[in-house]
Structure formats: C-alpha cells, structure tokens
Motif scaffolding. Structure first.
Motif: not given
Length: 281
Positions: A34, A48, A70, A82, A84
C-alpha cells in the motif's frame, strides 16, 4: 522481521503490528503493502497488509481478488491496520493468465486474444512484487516466482501500449470527422495511457492512475528527457487556442515517449507497428 523492513517501516510500526505477524500460520505469508509502504500515503494513511495462504485464515477473512474482503484492526497504540486475504486457489488462477503472457514473449502467436487482468488482480500482483515481506519469506518468494512478478512491468506496459494505440485511433478518427474539440478531449486518455506505459517500463507497476503523476516525478532523467515531463504538462494544461495543432503536437510527443518505451523494453517490439493484438480495455 528483518533489517530491511525496519529500514522502510518505522520501528514503532513494526513493533506495533508484532502481534499480527506472530499470528500468521507457517503455511502463509504476510506482506506490508500500500501507499504507506511505497511512500505515497499521507500522515493519516492506514497500514495495509496482504495475507497469502490456503483456505480461510484464522481471523475469518475470505475473499476473491474480484471482491477482496478485509479485516480492520486497531493496534494497542490506536494505529489503523487493514488486512486483506488472497487464497492459493485465486493466486493459481491469476498465475495461469500470467503464464499466457509469458508465452507471448517467446511465441508471437500467443498475442492473439491476450488475456486481460482486471485492476484488482493487477493491484495484487503489484503488491506481491513490491511488498515488504513480514513473515515466511520463502513462501513469498515462491509466489513471486509462480506469478512471474519479474515480468509484471512488461504486462502493464503491454496493456498501456494497446490502450494507447486504441485511443490514438479514436483521436485520429475524430480529427478525420472534423471534430477537433472531441479529439483533443480523447487525447487526454492517450497521454494518460502512454504515461502508464512509461512508468511500467521504468519498473513502476502501480495500476492506480491517481498516483501516476507523483510516480512519474520519480522517473530517471533519461525518461524525463524522452518526453515524460512534456506529457505531464500536456495533461495538466490541455486547453489550446488551436485545437487541431494541440492534438497533432500531443500525439507527436506521446509517440516519442512510446518509441522510447519500446527501446527500453525490446521484448515488446511487436507492438511498434499496427497490430491485430487485442486485450480488454
């Protein structure tokens, strides 16, 4: 997590997410990805993380690349994180598409109906290619090899060149039809496409156009001299008193950058001339 991670992620960040890293299964790998990692984020950007593994991960997140679910976390310090998840099954599906492109680099007939990866899959490949490995580095390396991320910049450059060629034809057709104003409007998409190709040829594979201006500023002097700076200026100041002349100049500058791109990526030389190769746009 390694010295290289600490060099890129501040020490307080790596310490803050230590609990998440420790929870990753031995069969999975976790990467920091990210805009915060690649220097494009702001002071409020969340961290991220990308988890690659088999089945559904322990925290209950499951997803496909097309609609990636996520989980959001708040660490002890209050940092927003976050996470994912992408499964092995989905990664292997992407790998089959990537394999087709790899064949095209050595077998011209494979260019016919070149498969197109949607933007979420391109983002994933970009992140696997450039992410900072936080745990189980050997698994991350295995996926990088399986997904051929060392060739991903060529794939992005190819799609950008094909898109540029299609938009260029649109511009010329509008000029032929006497609609110079609309041709100039379409020229903007030509310039954006060739800029994306230039970035890919230089190793910048982020498919999100909102970052392309900032990424282009990082290109080496050779690319700036090849026309990147002029393309950016035309995108920023598109209006012209002489619309027809603006279109002609814009295409000339974009063609110059296209030719420089092809010299930098000789594997894509088959795209130097008009082609019947097609891909999703």
């Amino acid at each position: 997590m390694g010295v290289s991670v600490a060099n890129i992620l501040a020490a307080d960040v790596t310490a803050d997410i230590g609990g998440l890293v420790a929870a990753v299964r031995p069969s999975d790998t976790l990467l920091a990805v990210g805009s915060l990692v690649n220097g494009l984020g702001s002071s409020s950007t969340e961290l991220d993380l990308l988890l690659l593994g088999s089945g559904v991960p322990n925290m209950g997140v499951s997803a496909t690349v097309a609609s990636m679910s996520s989980s959001f976390y708040r660490t002890g310090s209050g940092r927003a994180v976050k996470v994912r998840f992408c499964s092995d099954e989905e990664l292997y599906r992407i790998a089959r598409t990537v394999d087709h492109f790899g064949q095209a680099l050595i077998e011209p007939s494979a260019w016919a109906n070149l498969p197109h990866l949607e933007e979420p899959a391109q983002v994933l490949l970009h992140e696997v290619r450039n992410g900072i490995v936080l745990t189980n580095a050997s698994i991350a390396q295995s996926w990088r090899e399986t997904l051929r991320v060392d060739q991903f910049h060529l794939y992005v450059a190819t799609l950008s060149l094909l898109r540029y060629a299609a938009r260029r034809r649109n511009v010329l057709q509008q000029m032929q039809d006497g609609d110079a104003e609309n041709a100039e409007w379409m020229l903007l998409e030509c310039l954006e496409a060739i800029l994306a190709g230039a970035l890919a040829a230089a190793g910048e594979t982020n498919p999100r156009r909102r970052w392309h201006l900032r990424l282009a500023r990082r290109l080496d002097a050779g690319f700036q001299e090849a026309g990147v700076a002029r393309v950016i200026e035309m995108i920023r100041t598109r209006a012209s008193a002489d619309t027809g002349e603006a279109v002609a100049v814009g295409l000339s500058v974009a063609d110059e950058l296209r030719d420089h791109l092809l010299r930098r990526c000789p594997q894509l030389s088959m795209l130097a001339a008009p082609s019947t190769v097609t891909a999703g746009e």
